[in-house]
Design a protein around this motif. Structure first.
Motif, PDB file in Angstrom:
ATOM      1  N   SER A 110      11.957  -4.881   1.465  1.00 13.78           N
ATOM      2  CA  SER A 110      11.530  -3.688   2.668  1.00 13.78           C
ATOM      3  C   SER A 110      11.319  -4.253   3.904  1.00 13.78           C
ATOM      4  N   VAL A 111      10.215  -5.718   3.918  1.00 15.56           N
ATOM      5  CA  VAL A 111       9.390  -6.139   4.493  1.00 15.56           C
ATOM      6  C   VAL A 111      10.776  -7.272   5.390  1.00 15.56           C
ATOM      7  N   ASP A 112      11.726  -8.052   4.842  1.00 20.21           N
ATOM      8  CA  ASP A 112      12.144  -8.302   5.345  1.00 20.21           C
ATOM      9  C   ASP A 112      13.107  -7.938   6.174  1.00 20.21           C
ATOM     10  N   THR A 113      13.370  -6.630   6.044  1.00 23.53           N
ATOM     11  CA  THR A 113      14.343  -5.574   6.321  1.00 23.53           C
ATOM     12  C   THR A 113      14.013  -5.249   8.122  1.00 23.53           C
ATOM     13  N   LEU A 114      12.312  -4.591   7.512  1.00 25.73           N
ATOM     14  CA  LEU A 114      11.968  -4.228   8.906  1.00 25.73           C
ATOM     15  C   LEU A 114      11.824  -5.314   9.549  1.00 25.73           C
ATOM     16  N   HIS A 115      11.630  -7.044   9.707  1.00 23.40           N
ATOM     17  CA  HIS A 115      11.420  -8.127  10.900  1.00 23.40           C
ATOM     18  C   HIS A 115      12.649  -7.802  10.965  1.00 23.40           C
ATOM     19  N   PHE A 116      13.791  -7.560  11.203  1.00 25.38           N
ATOM     20  CA  PHE A 116      15.032  -7.148  11.373  1.00 25.38           C
ATOM     21  C   PHE A 116      14.789  -6.702  13.209  1.00 25.38           C
ATOM     22  N   VAL A 117      14.608  -5.537  12.753  1.00 20.73           N
ATOM     23  CA  VAL A 117      13.941  -5.044  14.432  1.00 20.73           C
ATOM     24  C   VAL A 117      13.561  -5.415  15.399  1.00 20.73           C
ATOM     25  N   PRO A 118      12.113  -6.096  15.286  1.00 15.27           N
ATOM     26  CA  PRO A 118      11.396  -6.625  16.151  1.00 15.27           C
ATOM     27  C   PRO A 118      12.127  -7.833  16.407  1.00 15.27           C
ATOM     28  N   ARG A 129       1.101  -0.915  -0.028  1.00 13.27           N
ATOM     29  CA  ARG A 129       0.592   0.065  -0.083  1.00 13.27           C
ATOM     30  C   ARG A 129       1.050   1.012  -0.163  1.00 13.27           C
ATOM     31  N   ALA A 130       1.816   1.303   0.693  1.00 15.67           N
ATOM     32  CA  ALA A 130       3.030   2.383   0.843  1.00 15.67           C
ATOM     33  C   ALA A 130       3.821   2.953  -0.619  1.00 15.67           C
ATOM     34  N   VAL A 131       4.233   1.524  -1.246  1.00 18.35           N
ATOM     35  CA  VAL A 131       4.430   1.879  -2.558  1.00 18.35           C
ATOM     36  C   VAL A 131       3.559   2.256  -3.726  1.00 18.35           C
ATOM     37  N   GLY A 132       2.148   2.185  -3.641  1.00 16.56           N
ATOM     38  CA  GLY A 132       1.249   2.444  -4.409  1.00 16.56           C
ATOM     39  C   GLY A 132       1.375   0.852  -5.028  1.00 16.56           C
ATOM     40  N   ALA A 133       1.175  -0.151  -4.967  1.00 12.74           N
ATOM     41  CA  ALA A 133       0.574  -1.088  -5.549  1.00 12.74           C
ATOM     42  C   ALA A 133      -0.272  -2.040  -4.533  1.00 12.74           C
ATOM     43  N   PRO A 134      -1.293  -1.660  -4.324  1.00 11.47           N
ATOM     44  CA  PRO A 134      -2.099  -1.921  -2.988  1.00 11.47           C
ATOM     45  C   PRO A 134      -2.969  -3.566  -3.740  1.00 11.47           C
ATOM     46  N   VAL A 136      12.130   1.857  -2.589  1.00  9.92           N
ATOM     47  CA  VAL A 136      12.467   1.746  -0.860  1.00  9.92           C
ATOM     48  C   VAL A 136      12.539   3.323  -0.538  1.00  9.92           C
ATOM     49  N   ASP A 137      12.241   3.925  -1.129  1.00 10.00           N
ATOM     50  CA  ASP A 137      12.287   5.806  -0.036  1.00 10.00           C
ATOM     51  C   ASP A 137      11.078   5.937  -0.390  1.00 10.00           C
ATOM     52  N   ARG A 138      10.054   5.396  -0.512  1.00 11.51           N
ATOM     53  CA  ARG A 138       8.755   5.417  -0.427  1.00 11.51           C
ATOM     54  C   ARG A 138       8.350   5.111   0.897  1.00 11.51           C
ATOM     55  N   VAL A 139       8.939   3.550   1.041  1.00 10.84           N
ATOM     56  CA  VAL A 139       7.983   2.829   1.735  1.00 10.84           C
ATOM     57  C   VAL A 139       9.043   3.364   3.480  1.00 10.84           C
ATOM     58  N   ALA A 140      10.131   4.197   3.295  1.00  9.94           N
ATOM     59  CA  ALA A 140      10.815   4.386   4.968  1.00  9.94           C
ATOM     60  C   ALA A 140       9.958   6.045   4.644  1.00  9.94           C
ATOM     61  N   GLN A 141       9.879   7.169   3.936  1.00  9.04           N
ATOM     62  CA  GLN A 141       9.292   8.512   3.752  1.00  9.04           C
ATOM     63  C   GLN A 141       7.797   7.928   4.852  1.00  9.04           C
ATOM     64  N   ASP A 142       6.970   6.866   4.496  1.00  9.36           N
ATOM     65  CA  ASP A 142       5.707   6.548   5.653  1.00  9.36           C
ATOM     66  C   ASP A 142       6.122   6.094   6.619  1.00  9.36           C
ATOM     67  N   ARG A 143       6.160   6.990   7.559  1.00  7.87           N
ATOM     68  CA  ARG A 143       6.548   6.586   9.145  1.00  7.87           C
ATOM     69  C   ARG A 143       5.394   5.556   9.998  1.00  7.87           C
ATOM     70  N   ARG A 144       3.939   5.931   9.060  1.00  8.30           N
ATOM     71  CA  ARG A 144       2.544   5.268   9.327  1.00  8.30           C
ATOM     72  C   ARG A 144       2.836   3.998   9.272  1.00  8.30           C
ATOM     73  N   ALA A 145       3.147   3.644   7.782  1.00  4.17           N
ATOM     74  CA  ALA A 145       3.399   2.429   7.060  1.00  4.17           C
ATOM     75  C   ALA A 145       4.818   1.813   7.915  1.00  4.17           C
ATOM     76  N   LEU A 146       5.421   2.298   8.278  1.00  2.46           N
ATOM     77  CA  LEU A 146       6.782   1.871   8.744  1.00  2.46           C
ATOM     78  C   LEU A 146       5.862   1.069  10.543  1.00  2.46           C
ATOM     79  N   LEU A 147       5.440   1.699  11.249  1.00  2.00           N
ATOM     80  CA  LEU A 147       4.664   1.911  12.563  1.00  2.00           C
ATOM     81  C   LEU A 147       3.914   0.059  11.813  1.00  2.00           C
ATOM     82  N   THR A 148       3.099   0.532  11.187  1.00  2.00           N
ATOM     83  CA  THR A 148       2.202  -0.736  11.144  1.00  2.00           C
ATOM     84  C   THR A 148       2.984  -1.554  10.918  1.00  2.00           C
TER      85      THR A 148
END
Length: 341
Positions: free
Chosen positions: A123-131, A66-71, A223-235
């Motif tokens: 992006s998804v795999d990278t986000l999995h790393f933090v938690p 959704r964040a990258v415009g391909a919902p 990737v930059d579009r994902v990084a700029q969307d903080r709400r999407a990152l948090l969700t």
């Protein structure tokens, strides 16, 4: 294609051989007897936890798309992620080896460019790393404050996880800061090779440098579009955290099905840290990851090697073999739909 199948068959044969050696070393009959005593109700909970994990990480992919415009619809994202899990489980080096295929599946489902699919799964795999690091730290902290004696294997695993916690963000930061240089390097080194291959391989059109440059720029822009969307990152990260908790719960239920009563902190620590071993030359880390789980469970869950081995076999049945089975069907459906389009 035949070469790919042969590689997969050989990889699975090697992984199963590793598992047989592990079980033989622990004691085949003892492990079989332990499995025979497993509580069916707890086994159902293992499957439920695995289903929650797949759904949560599928929703993480849905959020990123959704964040990258391909919902795509949430159920479709979960279906596609299950297919991506299949590609990770049948290729060497786990997610690292399966990402190119996963990107193709995602791009086909979302009717998007390949670089969009690649950026989404990366992006998804990278986000999995933090938690994963955060939950492992919480689990280790609880274990360190309890009366559990931390063995050398546990301390080595902690050091490895700490090293990754420092190295991965650093590499990601440096790579992002130097993305223009990386793009130029790819164009200078990879593009000529890709063009030569395209000229030699039948039915494959050689790419032109301008097209390759557009695809690389499209990847970084996504990737930059994902990084700029903080709400999407948090969700997405919240869904990722739920997935890790579910994976840990599946291992915890596996142990309880055998009559063990470990602290949940043990599973919370073992699952993300042991998953580091998934980056092996075997399909989906099969064998290497299992051995790491067993080695970490014995001291942290304070169970015998027999119980740890049986619990890992149950856990992997729910979180590896079942997703591989259903994911293979999902990948086949997506492939058939793509060919019809």
């Amino acid at each position: 294609m035949n070469g790919d199948r042969l590689t997969t068959i050989v990889g699975f044969a090697a992984a199963i051989l590793v598992m047989l050696v592990i079980v033989w070393f622990i004691g085949i009959q003892d492990v079989v007897d332990a499995l025979g005593r497993a509580d069916p109700a707890m086994l159902v909970l293992v499957v439920v936890a695995a289903a929650v994990w797949l759904s949560a990480w599928g929703l993480s992919l849905w959020t990123v798309l959704r964040a990258v415009g391909a919902p795509i619809p949430p159920h479709r994202a979960i279906f596609t992620f299950t297919a991506a899990v299949f590609s990770n489980n049948v290729t060497p080096f786990g997610q690292a080896g399966g990402e190119p295929v996963s990107a193709l599946l995602i791009a086909s489902t979302a009717d998007a460019d390949y670089e969009t699919g690649l950026a989404a799964i990366a992006s998804v795999d990278t986000l999995h790393f933090v938690p994963s690091i955060g939950l492992a730290t919480v689990g280790f902290g609880y274990l360190a404050l309890s009366a559990i004696r931390l063995t050398r294997n546990v301390l080595v695993a902690v050091l490895a996880a700490a090293g990754l916690a420092l190295i991965v963000p650093l590499v990601a930061y440096v790579g992002w800061r130097n993305r223009v240089r990386i793009e130029r390097w790819v164009l200078r080194v990879i593009a000529p090779v890709a063009i030569r291959v395209g000229r030699v391989v039948p039915r494959v059109s050689p790419p032109d440098p301008a097209g390759i440059e557009r695809r690389i720029e499209g990847f970084f822009e996504t990737v930059d579009r994902v990084a700029q969307d903080r709400r999407a990152l948090l969700t997405a990260m919240s869904f990722s955290t739920l997935g890790w908790l579910s994976l840990s719960a599946a291992l915890w239920f596996s142990l309880h099905s055998l009559g063990a009563s470990p602290s949940f902190a043990a599973a919370l620590f073992v699952v993300p840290v042991g998953s580091i071993a998934g980056v092996t030359p075997l399909p989906g880390g099969l064998g290497g990851l299992d051995a790491a789980f067993i080695a970490l469970l014995v001291p942290t869950a304070q169970v015998s090697a027999t119980v740890a081995t049986a619990a890992v076999l149950i856990h992997r049945a729910g979180t590896y073999w079942l997703p591989t089975l259903f994911g293979g069907g999902a990948a086949a459906v997506i492939g058939a739909q793509s060919r019809r389009r």
